[in-house]
Design a protein around this motif. Structure first.
Motif, PDB file in Angstrom:
ATOM      1  N   ALA A  49      11.541 -18.957 -20.542  1.00  0.00           N
ATOM      2  CA  ALA A  49      11.252 -19.988 -21.543  1.00  0.00           C
ATOM      3  C   ALA A  49       9.754 -19.997 -21.832  1.00  0.00           C
ATOM      4  O   ALA A  49       8.937 -19.697 -20.952  1.00  0.00           O
ATOM      5  CB  ALA A  49      11.693 -21.354 -21.023  1.00  0.00           C
ATOM      6  N   SER A  50       9.408 -20.316 -23.070  1.00  0.00           N
ATOM      7  CA  SER A  50       8.005 -20.331 -23.445  1.00  0.00           C
ATOM      8  C   SER A  50       7.722 -21.426 -24.462  1.00  0.00           C
ATOM      9  O   SER A  50       8.583 -22.263 -24.733  1.00  0.00           O
ATOM     10  CB  SER A  50       7.570 -18.955 -23.957  1.00  0.00           C
ATOM     11  OG  SER A  50       8.363 -18.556 -25.044  1.00  0.00           O
ATOM     12  N   LYS A  51       6.566 -21.397 -25.022  1.00  0.00           N
ATOM     13  CA  LYS A  51       6.011 -22.423 -25.895  1.00  0.00           C
ATOM     14  C   LYS A  51       7.006 -22.970 -26.922  1.00  0.00           C
ATOM     15  O   LYS A  51       7.722 -22.203 -27.555  1.00  0.00           O
ATOM     16  CB  LYS A  51       4.793 -21.838 -26.609  1.00  0.00           C
ATOM     17  CG  LYS A  51       4.063 -22.798 -27.471  1.00  0.00           C
ATOM     18  CD  LYS A  51       2.855 -22.142 -28.086  1.00  0.00           C
ATOM     19  CE  LYS A  51       2.131 -23.150 -28.948  1.00  0.00           C
ATOM     20  NZ  LYS A  51       0.946 -22.569 -29.537  1.00  0.00           N
ATOM     21  N   ASP A  52       7.021 -24.267 -27.055  1.00  0.00           N
ATOM     22  CA  ASP A  52       7.790 -24.963 -28.098  1.00  0.00           C
ATOM     23  C   ASP A  52       9.282 -24.629 -28.070  1.00  0.00           C
ATOM     24  O   ASP A  52       9.913 -24.466 -29.113  1.00  0.00           O
ATOM     25  CB  ASP A  52       7.213 -24.669 -29.480  1.00  0.00           C
ATOM     26  CG  ASP A  52       5.778 -25.137 -29.636  1.00  0.00           C
ATOM     27  OD1 ASP A  52       5.423 -26.169 -29.013  1.00  0.00           O
ATOM     28  OD2 ASP A  52       5.007 -24.482 -30.358  1.00  0.00           O
ATOM     29  N   GLY A  53       9.856 -24.501 -26.876  1.00  0.00           N
ATOM     30  CA  GLY A  53      11.284 -24.227 -26.766  1.00  0.00           C
ATOM     31  C   GLY A  53      11.651 -22.793 -27.059  1.00  0.00           C
ATOM     32  O   GLY A  53      12.822 -22.491 -27.288  1.00  0.00           O
ATOM     33  N   GLY A  54      10.680 -21.905 -27.052  1.00  0.00           N
ATOM     34  CA  GLY A  54      10.922 -20.505 -27.365  1.00  0.00           C
ATOM     35  C   GLY A  54      11.327 -19.696 -26.149  1.00  0.00           C
ATOM     36  O   GLY A  54      11.560 -20.218 -25.052  1.00  0.00           O
ATOM     37  N   TYR A  55      11.413 -18.401 -26.353  1.00  0.00           N
ATOM     38  CA  TYR A  55      11.811 -17.451 -25.324  1.00  0.00           C
ATOM     39  C   TYR A  55      10.921 -16.227 -25.452  1.00  0.00           C
ATOM     40  O   TYR A  55      10.639 -15.767 -26.569  1.00  0.00           O
ATOM     41  CB  TYR A  55      13.279 -17.065 -25.540  1.00  0.00           C
ATOM     42  CG  TYR A  55      13.778 -15.931 -24.682  1.00  0.00           C
ATOM     43  CD1 TYR A  55      13.999 -16.122 -23.319  1.00  0.00           C
ATOM     44  CD2 TYR A  55      14.045 -14.682 -25.229  1.00  0.00           C
ATOM     45  CE1 TYR A  55      14.473 -15.074 -22.525  1.00  0.00           C
ATOM     46  CE2 TYR A  55      14.515 -13.649 -24.451  1.00  0.00           C
ATOM     47  CZ  TYR A  55      14.724 -13.848 -23.101  1.00  0.00           C
ATOM     48  OH  TYR A  55      15.190 -12.827 -22.319  1.00  0.00           O
ATOM     49  N   THR A  56      10.460 -15.672 -24.329  1.00  0.00           N
ATOM     50  CA  THR A  56       9.549 -14.531 -24.348  1.00  0.00           C
ATOM     51  C   THR A  56       9.989 -13.474 -23.349  1.00  0.00           C
ATOM     52  O   THR A  56      10.476 -13.784 -22.268  1.00  0.00           O
ATOM     53  CB  THR A  56       8.109 -14.982 -24.005  1.00  0.00           C
ATOM     54  OG1 THR A  56       7.668 -15.901 -25.001  1.00  0.00           O
ATOM     55  CG2 THR A  56       7.150 -13.821 -23.949  1.00  0.00           C
ATOM     56  N   VAL A  57       9.784 -12.217 -23.732  1.00  0.00           N
ATOM     57  CA  VAL A  57       9.970 -11.075 -22.853  1.00  0.00           C
ATOM     58  C   VAL A  57       8.645 -10.332 -22.797  1.00  0.00           C
ATOM     59  O   VAL A  57       8.057 -10.033 -23.836  1.00  0.00           O
ATOM     60  CB  VAL A  57      11.076 -10.125 -23.366  1.00  0.00           C
ATOM     61  CG1 VAL A  57      11.170  -8.875 -22.502  1.00  0.00           C
ATOM     62  CG2 VAL A  57      12.414 -10.833 -23.434  1.00  0.00           C
ATOM     63  N   HIS A  58       8.169 -10.047 -21.581  1.00  0.00           N
ATOM     64  CA  HIS A  58       6.987  -9.206 -21.398  1.00  0.00           C
ATOM     65  C   HIS A  58       7.475  -7.795 -21.091  1.00  0.00           C
ATOM     66  O   HIS A  58       8.199  -7.596 -20.120  1.00  0.00           O
ATOM     67  CB  HIS A  58       6.129  -9.710 -20.239  1.00  0.00           C
ATOM     68  CG  HIS A  58       5.464 -11.016 -20.507  1.00  0.00           C
ATOM     69  ND1 HIS A  58       4.644 -11.619 -19.581  1.00  0.00           N
ATOM     70  CD2 HIS A  58       5.486 -11.842 -21.583  1.00  0.00           C
ATOM     71  CE1 HIS A  58       4.185 -12.756 -20.075  1.00  0.00           C
ATOM     72  NE2 HIS A  58       4.695 -12.922 -21.287  1.00  0.00           N
ATOM     73  N   VAL A  59       7.057  -6.816 -21.910  1.00  0.00           N
ATOM     74  CA  VAL A  59       7.476  -5.429 -21.719  1.00  0.00           C
ATOM     75  C   VAL A  59       6.246  -4.530 -21.781  1.00  0.00           C
ATOM     76  O   VAL A  59       5.380  -4.709 -22.630  1.00  0.00           O
ATOM     77  CB  VAL A  59       8.534  -5.008 -22.763  1.00  0.00           C
ATOM     78  CG1 VAL A  59       8.004  -5.081 -24.179  1.00  0.00           C
ATOM     79  CG2 VAL A  59       9.102  -3.638 -22.472  1.00  0.00           C
ATOM     80  N   GLY A  60       6.152  -3.602 -20.825  1.00  0.00           N
ATOM     81  CA  GLY A  60       5.012  -2.696 -20.815  1.00  0.00           C
ATOM     82  C   GLY A  60       4.912  -1.947 -19.510  1.00  0.00           C
ATOM     83  O   GLY A  60       5.913  -1.675 -18.852  1.00  0.00           O
ATOM     84  N   GLY A  61       3.674  -1.661 -19.113  1.00  0.00           N
ATOM     85  CA  GLY A  61       3.404  -0.928 -17.884  1.00  0.00           C
ATOM     86  C   GLY A  61       2.740  -1.825 -16.856  1.00  0.00           C
ATOM     87  O   GLY A  61       2.808  -3.056 -16.941  1.00  0.00           O
ATOM     88  N   GLU A  62       2.080  -1.210 -15.902  1.00  0.00           N
ATOM     89  CA  GLU A  62       1.450  -1.958 -14.817  1.00  0.00           C
ATOM     90  C   GLU A  62       0.236  -2.764 -15.280  1.00  0.00           C
ATOM     91  O   GLU A  62      -0.010  -3.845 -14.783  1.00  0.00           O
ATOM     92  CB  GLU A  62       1.023  -1.004 -13.693  1.00  0.00           C
ATOM     93  CG  GLU A  62       2.189  -0.366 -12.967  1.00  0.00           C
ATOM     94  CD  GLU A  62       3.110  -1.392 -12.336  1.00  0.00           C
ATOM     95  OE1 GLU A  62       2.621  -2.356 -11.719  1.00  0.00           O
ATOM     96  OE2 GLU A  62       4.331  -1.219 -12.469  1.00  0.00           O
ATOM     97  N   ARG A  63      -0.541  -2.211 -16.211  1.00  0.00           N
ATOM     98  CA  ARG A  63      -1.813  -2.829 -16.574  1.00  0.00           C
ATOM     99  C   ARG A  63      -1.805  -3.563 -17.914  1.00  0.00           C
ATOM    100  O   ARG A  63      -2.711  -4.336 -18.192  1.00  0.00           O
ATOM    101  CB  ARG A  63      -2.913  -1.777 -16.578  1.00  0.00           C
ATOM    102  CG  ARG A  63      -3.139  -1.160 -15.195  1.00  0.00           C
ATOM    103  CD  ARG A  63      -4.172  -0.061 -15.224  1.00  0.00           C
ATOM    104  NE  ARG A  63      -5.339  -0.376 -16.018  1.00  0.00           N
ATOM    105  CZ  ARG A  63      -6.510  -0.764 -15.531  1.00  0.00           C
ATOM    106  NH1 ARG A  63      -6.670  -0.877 -14.242  1.00  0.00           N
ATOM    107  NH2 ARG A  63      -7.522  -1.016 -16.340  1.00  0.00           N
ATOM    108  N   SER A  64      -0.829  -3.303 -18.761  1.00  0.00           N
ATOM    109  CA  SER A  64      -0.802  -3.960 -20.064  1.00  0.00           C
ATOM    110  C   SER A  64       0.636  -4.106 -20.538  1.00  0.00           C
ATOM    111  O   SER A  64       1.532  -3.408 -20.064  1.00  0.00           O
ATOM    112  CB  SER A  64      -1.625  -3.168 -21.086  1.00  0.00           C
ATOM    113  OG  SER A  64      -1.053  -1.893 -21.275  1.00  0.00           O
TER     114      SER A  64
END
Length: 132
Positions: free
Chosen positions: A36-51
């Motif tokens: 869950a994220s800002k203002d009732g939203g939804y977020t996925v973090h996708v990437g590598g180790e550093r970014s």
């Protein structure tokens, strides 16, 4: 002074999970976090180790009104112009992008490397660069 590196960029997409799956297949990334994220939203973090990219979907429908009628974010003050990634094998990533249903542009040679661009399903432009 030590070199500063970009940790992440946050972009609004229509389907964070599907976007993360496609980017993972293209670039060998992994999902680092979802929730869950800002203002009732939804977020996925996708990437590598550093970014990574934070793929955000707000509550309710999302709009592309901020992007000009030409689809060029460069004409929108504060708009996202593109996200660039570096890869070792430009040609195989270009083929994968086409397999994913994107329309990768032609490969351009420039000093000091080669690159191509494509737009994802939300109209976000990606630049794929190789210095190999």
């Amino acid at each position: 002074m030590a070199e500063t590196t970009l940790e992440h960029a946050n972009v609004t997409v229509s389907d964070p999970d599907e976007t993360a799956r496609r980017l993972s297949r293209l670039f060998g990334w992994r999902v680092r976090w979802t929730g869950a994220s800002k203002d009732g939203g939804y977020t996925v973090h996708v990437g590598g180790e550093r970014s990574y990219l934070a793929l955000y979907r707000g509550k309710g429908a999302q709009s592309r009104e901020a992007v000009s009628a030409t689809g060029e974010s460069q004409r929108t003050r504060g708009g996202l112009n593109h996200i660039a990634v570096t890869v070792d094998d430009l040609d195989s990533i270009r083929e994968l992008a086409a397999t994913e249903g994107f329309s990768p542009g032609s490969v351009q040679d420039y000093e000091p490397g080669r690159r191509f661009y494509f737009h994802d399903g939300d109209g976000i432009e990606f630049e794929v660069v190789s210095y190999a």
